[in-house]
Design an enzyme around this catalytic site. Sequence first.
Site, PDB file in Angstrom:
ATOM      1  N   THR A 208       0.653  -1.344  -0.037  1.00 27.42           N
ATOM      2  CA  THR A 208       0.193  -0.036   0.352  1.00 27.42           C
ATOM      3  C   THR A 208       0.868   1.607  -0.122  1.00 27.42           C
ATOM      4  OG1 THR A 208      -1.893   1.235   0.666  1.00 27.42           O
ATOM      5  CG2 THR A 208      -0.035  -0.014   2.503  1.00 27.42           C
ATOM      6  N   ASN A 209      -0.117   2.703   0.194  1.00 30.56           N
ATOM      7  CA  ASN A 209       1.315   3.375   0.529  1.00 30.56           C
ATOM      8  C   ASN A 209       0.521   4.536   1.331  1.00 30.56           C
ATOM      9  OD1 ASN A 209      -0.950   5.406  -0.944  1.00 30.56           O
ATOM     10  ND2 ASN A 209      -0.394   3.819  -2.428  1.00 30.56           N
ATOM     11  N   ARG A 210       1.081   5.880   1.426  1.00 31.76           N
ATOM     12  CA  ARG A 210       0.900   6.851   2.588  1.00 31.76           C
ATOM     13  C   ARG A 210      -0.326   7.515   2.412  1.00 31.76           C
ATOM     14  NH1 ARG A 210       6.056   8.987   3.887  1.00 31.76           N
ATOM     15  NH2 ARG A 210       4.825  10.274   6.427  1.00 31.76           N
ATOM     16  N   SER A 211      -1.227   7.290   1.489  1.00 31.23           N
ATOM     17  CA  SER A 211      -1.782   8.236   1.038  1.00 31.23           C
ATOM     18  C   SER A 211      -3.223   8.338   2.332  1.00 31.23           C
ATOM     19  CB  SER A 211      -3.005   8.057   0.094  1.00 31.23           C
ATOM     20  OG  SER A 211      -3.760   8.716  -0.258  1.00 31.23           O
TER      21      SER A 211
END
Length: 407
Positions: A208-211
């Site tokens: 995933t990512n940090r958004s």
Amino acid sequence: MNPLQGKRIVLGVSGSIAAYKAADLASKLTQAGALVDVVLSDGAERFVTPLTFASLTGRKAHASLWDSDAHVVHVGLGEGADLLVIAPCTANTLAKLATGQADNLLTLTALTARCPVLVAPAMDGGMFEHPATQANLETLRRRGVQVLGPAQGRMASGLTGLGRMLEPGEILGHVRLASSRNGPLAGKHVAVSAGGTQEPLDPVRYITNRSSGKQGFALAQAALDLGARVSLVVGATAAALPTPAGAERTDVDTAAQMAEAVLELSRTADVLIMAAAVADFRPRQVQAHKIKKGALPQVELEHTQDILLAVAEQRRRVGRPAVVVGFAAESEKLLENAQDKLERKNLSMIVANDISARDAGFAVDTNRVSLLLPGGLVEPLPLMTKSEVAEAILARVVGLLAEVAGS
Ligand code: CTP
């Protein structure tokens, strides 16, 4: 652009224990810039005092029908209001409203009101389900009164059921929505994507990512504030954020699910704002069982679909959306990379943000962006809250839609 700024709102409070929450609502409305005149019923005054509300709103709060100036007050309040909100609204006050009674300052004011009326019922022990209450609600709905809630949950008696007043934050959202009906985007459908996707590796792990989704949610709110119908596609990393009142929400996990939802909405929407941080790669194979730690796994990745490229292709065929806005999150060569994406993805505008800055980008409440338009036009915006950035972007979208309509 906040639709509550300077609006005259009459907040009617009737005699339920939820009256204490009306104090919070009065405070929230005032902080949002509204001029809030509170009218309490006799029952409400037993739970909270006019002084509570006067202290929170900075304006006189009204209660007794027999004050020397009350006969002028009710006509002035009712006729001058932009919106009448009755929260909490008891079964008794609902019945009075439905039958046009006017035995206290609150019901008198309601009879003189010519503005939209919202009521937030609050009652205990099955009173909401009673056929009398339901019939009264039906009468009010037919007259155009908007009924907010009630919610399911624990009530003051200790019983659980339908009858709790909506929380003040939720009521505020509905009041905001009701105040923005005739904005410049009325009749337009805006689709917004927000948050990051999750690409599964096995049943317990994912990439995933940090958004945080905060910028996308602020964009949805700003579009609602301008009167648009808003569809919000939410990636898994933003799942916990509360839905802005009035937005139609679809939750997705993966890039493939987001692509499907966004492409479907884009067939009919007037505007697409793609603020989501979509994963660019995913594991080629999702393991059916949890990968054991024994041997170090070799994870092979593959590209996900580029949603904006797919939208551009579909747009060539169906002619919608009229305006497409993308984001470029960059840690180097900000404007150069953003310009390249603007052209490659055939966008109406791209919002470039430098994610290496501490006060901008992921998770924080502020952002520093530049808006890029075709033809090399670049508009750098100062450090702003994400809500302000959203308002600036939507102001541009209104202009872009007008340009398309005029061409
Ligand atoms: N985007 C998309 N589909 C993807 C990846 C990104 O539609 N699979 C969208 C994002 O929502 C954003 C824009 O494309 O509006 C740019 O995203 P960004 O991650 O900055 O760019 P990429 O196209 O992924 O390019 P790169 O990774 O090379 O920077």
